[in-house]
Scaffold this active site. Structure first.
Site, PDB file in Angstrom:
ATOM      1  CG  HIS A  91      17.400 -36.311  -8.979  1.00 29.93           C
ATOM      2  ND1 HIS A  91      17.646 -37.569  -8.554  1.00 29.93           N
ATOM      3  CD2 HIS A  91      18.246 -35.812  -9.627  1.00 29.93           C
ATOM      4  CE1 HIS A  91      18.752 -37.754  -8.710  1.00 29.93           C
ATOM      5  NE2 HIS A  91      19.512 -36.505  -9.505  1.00 29.93           N
ATOM      6  CD  GLU A 126      14.345 -13.200 -13.279  1.00 29.32           C
ATOM      7  OE1 GLU A 126      13.716 -13.838 -11.966  1.00 29.32           O
ATOM      8  OE2 GLU A 126      14.061 -12.054 -13.607  1.00 29.32           O
ATOM      9  CE  LYS A 136       9.504  -2.619  -9.954  1.00 26.08           C
ATOM     10  NZ  LYS A 136      10.165  -3.807 -10.743  1.00 26.08           N
ATOM     11  CB  CYS A 168      -0.841   0.315   1.285  1.00 30.40           C
ATOM     12  SG  CYS A 168      -1.892  -1.337   1.466  1.00 30.40           S
ATOM     13  CE  LYS A 188      10.679 -11.293 -14.228  1.00 35.29           C
ATOM     14  NZ  LYS A 188      11.758 -10.812 -13.338  1.00 35.29           N
ATOM     15  CD  GLU A 232       7.111 -11.396 -12.029  1.00 37.49           C
ATOM     16  OE1 GLU A 232       6.750 -11.009 -10.852  1.00 37.49           O
ATOM     17  OE2 GLU A 232       8.308 -11.288 -12.828  1.00 37.49           O
ATOM     18  CG  ASN A 279       2.523   0.521   3.812  1.00 36.65           C
ATOM     19  OD1 ASN A 279       3.666   0.931   4.039  1.00 36.65           O
ATOM     20  ND2 ASN A 279       2.431  -0.847   3.557  1.00 36.65           N
ATOM     21  N   GLY A 280       0.686  -1.940   5.874  1.00 38.55           N
ATOM     22  CA  GLY A 280       1.237  -2.793   6.814  1.00 38.55           C
ATOM     23  C   GLY A 280       0.391  -3.503   7.360  1.00 38.55           C
ATOM     24  CD1 TRP A 330      -0.615  -5.941  -3.854  1.00 37.26           C
ATOM     25  CD2 TRP A 330      -0.260  -6.663  -1.719  1.00 37.26           C
ATOM     26  NE1 TRP A 330      -0.394  -7.302  -3.868  1.00 37.26           N
ATOM     27  CE2 TRP A 330      -0.248  -7.686  -2.740  1.00 37.26           C
ATOM     28  CE3 TRP A 330      -0.320  -7.058  -0.253  1.00 37.26           C
ATOM     29  CZ2 TRP A 330       0.317  -9.062  -2.163  1.00 37.26           C
ATOM     30  CZ3 TRP A 330       0.174  -8.168  -0.113  1.00 37.26           C
ATOM     31  CH2 TRP A 330       0.313  -9.181  -0.651  1.00 37.26           C
ATOM     32  NE  ARG A 362       4.427   1.631  -0.571  1.00 36.20           N
ATOM     33  CZ  ARG A 362       5.723   1.532   0.082  1.00 36.20           C
ATOM     34  NH1 ARG A 362       6.739   1.706  -0.541  1.00 36.20           N
ATOM     35  NH2 ARG A 362       5.750   1.185   1.331  1.00 36.20           N
TER      36      ARG A 362
HETATM   37  C1  F6R Z   1      10.016 -10.403 -10.016  1.00 41.21           C
HETATM   38  C2  F6R Z   1      10.018  -9.597  -8.998  1.00 41.21           C
HETATM   39  C3  F6R Z   1       9.882  -9.712  -7.445  1.00 41.21           C
HETATM   40  C4  F6R Z   1      11.216  -8.887  -6.982  1.00 41.21           C
HETATM   41  C5  F6R Z   1      11.279  -9.224  -5.356  1.00 41.21           C
HETATM   42  C6  F6R Z   1      12.082  -8.509  -4.580  1.00 41.21           C
HETATM   43  O1  F6R Z   1       9.930  -9.983 -11.330  1.00 41.21           O
HETATM   44  O2  F6R Z   1      10.095  -8.031  -9.246  1.00 41.21           O
HETATM   45  O3  F6R Z   1      10.444 -11.041  -7.139  1.00 41.21           O
HETATM   46  O4  F6R Z   1      12.454  -9.322  -7.126  1.00 41.21           O
HETATM   47  O5  F6R Z   1       9.928  -8.888  -4.691  1.00 41.21           O
HETATM   48  O6  F6R Z   1      12.043  -7.125  -4.730  1.00 41.21           O
HETATM   49  P1  F6R Z   1      13.418  -6.153  -4.310  1.00 41.21           P
HETATM   50  O7  F6R Z   1      14.483  -6.281  -5.332  1.00 41.21           O
HETATM   51  O8  F6R Z   1      12.663  -4.647  -4.517  1.00 41.21           O
HETATM   52  O9  F6R Z   1      13.729  -6.478  -2.884  1.00 41.21           O
END
Ligand code: F6R
Length: 614
Positions: free
Chosen positions: A506, A483, A609, A2, A487, A490, A103-104, A78, A27
């Site tokens: 395995h 990764e 984000k 948030c 990607k 998500e 927030n939290g 969020w 956020r």
């Molecule tokens: C995936 C992604 C997340 C962040 C993770 C850590 O594309 O963006 O997995 O990498 O939430 O975020 P930071 O780097 O901001 O601590």
């Protein structure tokens, strides 16, 4: 997560709150709302969905005195507790008098609701937040001032939070408090503004105060009184921040993610030039990192940043012969880790606000480890609390999926690896020079990788309707398989799993069925035949195979359904640099599949984000 913005003493406060919220949508974007006071009356407007919905709702309807109010608070949500609906959208308002943006998480909210002195209160939302305005109202009704009421509320609530509150009977005050979640106060000459990060308020101010954990403050037009967790009046440093860098535009790209993928050659120049001196010396202080002889290095992070950590482990162990242990930040904090054999922790975070990573870093500090942050956002909590920071300097990353942050984090980590190798004499001067030369050539190599775009669009069209995928890689390309899968899942919502190629047999091989896309990243490093065998095993069971590799490995694996060749790179070093180079096709594949499926690429469902809740 948030985002919170609050303003007092400024004309057109609501408009300024909305401007701030626009910058905080990273956020969370489930719902949004604002509350304002005019003529000792509280007004509010909320909407479900992204901020634009709120802005449209405001434009469509005439809101009483919205333009005239000088005190307003706003929120972009969020959801943690309570469904996404209008009632649960913030500000959470009690009795049309007290409004709170939060927030939290208030961890003990259920117990608070049961308190006998709150028996007469009807809780209207299913949020944890609502206990805050209710408690404030309860204390105000008992005769306390707004400030004393909010202060008493803090004694009752537990959790990791930041919030701002206003009360219609006290229209000249905003109360704010932070415990773990970030909050920053901006200082205008005759107004004050509050935001979840400094970027959200620098269009209005260029001086800010970062509240510290446990701080709370009462804010008036011309005055800020701050108290610490011991209830003592305190002063926090006033920090000059860069004035607004403006709203970032898509520059003609369809999505921020696409722009950020294509921006990588340019931003990597910033990362490299900020850490490389003209004489080719690396401007990283390994003493500040706190690495001691015979000690291992701990690296901790979350999500994509964690995958960068795994690559770093492979690099540092191989090139500098120093043991590295990697830890998921969310695990490290609660498992009573041992510090034996460690003197330093490196954390990696784009946002600098991921609570798991912040907490892992704080845990490391408690264990007397020196902490270094590899971070993009300067002034973020992790940056401020780390003993030493190294910046990726890629500018704002708006798309939720991390792209340019990943390649720049890898570049910083690679420079750490060769700096350590040089100091440890595990590489000679010639090798050091080759590594530096090739690091400098990375932006150009990434430009060449971006030319794979059209071929990747073809592959994306072929797999866009699948519901499952598997990504494989070995060695440096194992974390890239993780990764690539993250990607894709998500942003396209296709189920994707990444595995080390050798792990397939395995267990995961049980997942292979007719037509399942199996995507392998491969570079001829002497072990390519082993990975090719793993791919054969998938083919035998009906998988559709996609190979992203160098010319030599593609020649060897003629049986695959589709292959994409990466541009040639200095042979001896292609494997070492492969996770950076192949990040581009991994990102492009996820992007194009998601775009073909019509998902919300930049703001995919359920994500934010910056992940500031546990
Ligand atoms: C995936 C992604 C997340 C962040 C993770 C850590 O594309 O963006 O997995 O990498 O939430 O975020 P930071 O780097 O901001 O601590």
């Amino acid at each position: 997560m948030c985002g919170i913005v609050a303003i007092i003493g400024k004309e057109n406060a609501c408009r300024h709150v909305l401007d701030g919220l626009k910058k905080l949508e990273y956020r969370g974007y489930d719902s949004a709302g604002l509350a304002y006071i005019y003529d000792k009356k509280m007004f509010n407007i909320k909407s479900v969905g992204k901020l634009n919905k709120l802005i449209n709702a405001i434009e469509e309807s005439k809101f009483s005195k919205l333009e005239s109010s000088k005190v307003a608070i706003g929120h972009t949500r969020w959801a943690t507790h309570g469904k996404v609906n209008i009632k649960n959208a913030h500000p959470i308002i009690y009795d049309k008098k007290v409004a709170v943006v939060h927030n939290g998480i208030i961890e003990n909210y259920e117990k608070i609701k049961e308190k006998s002195f709150l028996k007469s209160y009807d809780f209207e939302t299913t949020t944890d937040t609502e206990v805050i305005p209710v408690l404030i109202d309860n204390f105000v009704k008992k005769g306390k001032s707004f400030f004393e009421s909010a202060k008493s509320t803090l004694k009752i609530i537990d959790g990791a939070y930041a919030f701002a509150a206003i009360h219609q009977d006290f229209p000249n005050e905003i109360f704010v408090s932070r415990n773990t979640s970030p909050l920053v106060i901006g200082i205008g000459s005759d107004f004050k503004v509050v935001g979840s990060d400094s970027h959200s308020i620098t269009q209005l101010v260029n001086q800010v105060i970062y509240l510290e954990d446990g701080d709370y403050a009462i804010i008036r037009n011309k005055e800020i009184e701050i108290f610490d967790k011991k209830d003592e009046k305190t002063h926090r440093k006033i920090v000059n921040v860069n004035t607004d860098i403006g709203f970032v535009s898509k520059d003609g790209f369809r999505h921020f993610m696409e722009k950020e993928i294509f921006e990588q050659p340019n931003v990597l120049i910033n990362t490299i030039s900020s850490l490389l001196q003209e004489n080719d010396k690396i401007d990283i202080n390994t003493q500040k990192i706190g690495i001691k002889k015979n000690n291992a290095i701990l690296i901790s992070a979350a999500g994509t940043s964690f995958y960068a950590a795994i690559v770093a482990k492979y690099w540092i162990e191989k090139i500098a012969n120093i043991a590295v242990s990697v830890e998921l930040a969310s695990e490290y904090r609660y498992r009573n880790p041992s510090n034996v054999g460690f003197s330093s922790m490196i954390v990696i975070s784009q946002s600098g606000e991921s609570i798991d990573t912040l907490m892992a870093m704080r845990e490391a500090k408690k264990l007397n480890l020196k902490t270094t942050a590899i971070v993009n956002v300067e002034g973020s909590t992790i940056d401020r609390e780390a003993d030493y920071s190294l910046y990726t300097r890629v500018g704002p990353e708006i798309g939720v999926a991390s792209t340019k942050s990943f390649t720049s984090q890898l570049t910083v980590l690679f420079l750490i690896a060769i700096k350590l190798a040089n100091e440890n004499k595990t590489i000679n001067h010639k090798e050091y020079q080759s590594f530096i030369k090739l690091t400098k050539s990375l932006p150009n190599s990434l430009s060449k990788c971006l030319k794979m775009n059209d071929e990747i669009i073809d592959i994306a069209q072929k797999i866009k309707n699948t519901s499952n995928t598997i990504f494989l890689g070995r060695g440096y390309l194992y974390p890239l398989a993780l990764e690539g899968a993250l990607k894709l899942k998500e942003i396209s919502y296709i189920h994707a799993e990444g595995f080390a190629a050798g792990e397939m047999k395995h267990g995961p091989i049980a997942l292979i069925e007719e037509n399942l896309p199996v995507i392998m990243f491969l570079i001829s490093d002497g072990l390519e035949d082993k990975s090719i065998s793993n791919l054969q095993e998938a083919v035998s069971r009906g998988a559709r195979t996609i190979l992203i590799g160098d010319r030599k490995s593609i020649k060897k694996a003629k049986f695959v359904n589709y292959s994409i060749e990466i541009p040639e790179f200095e042979k001896k070093f292609a494997s070492t640099f492969s996770p950076i180079l192949m990040a581009i096709p991994a990102q492009l594949l996820a992007y194009h599949v998601a775009r073909e499926r019509g998902t919300d690429v930049d703001q995919p469902r359920n994500l934010a984000k910056s992940v500031t809740v546990e």
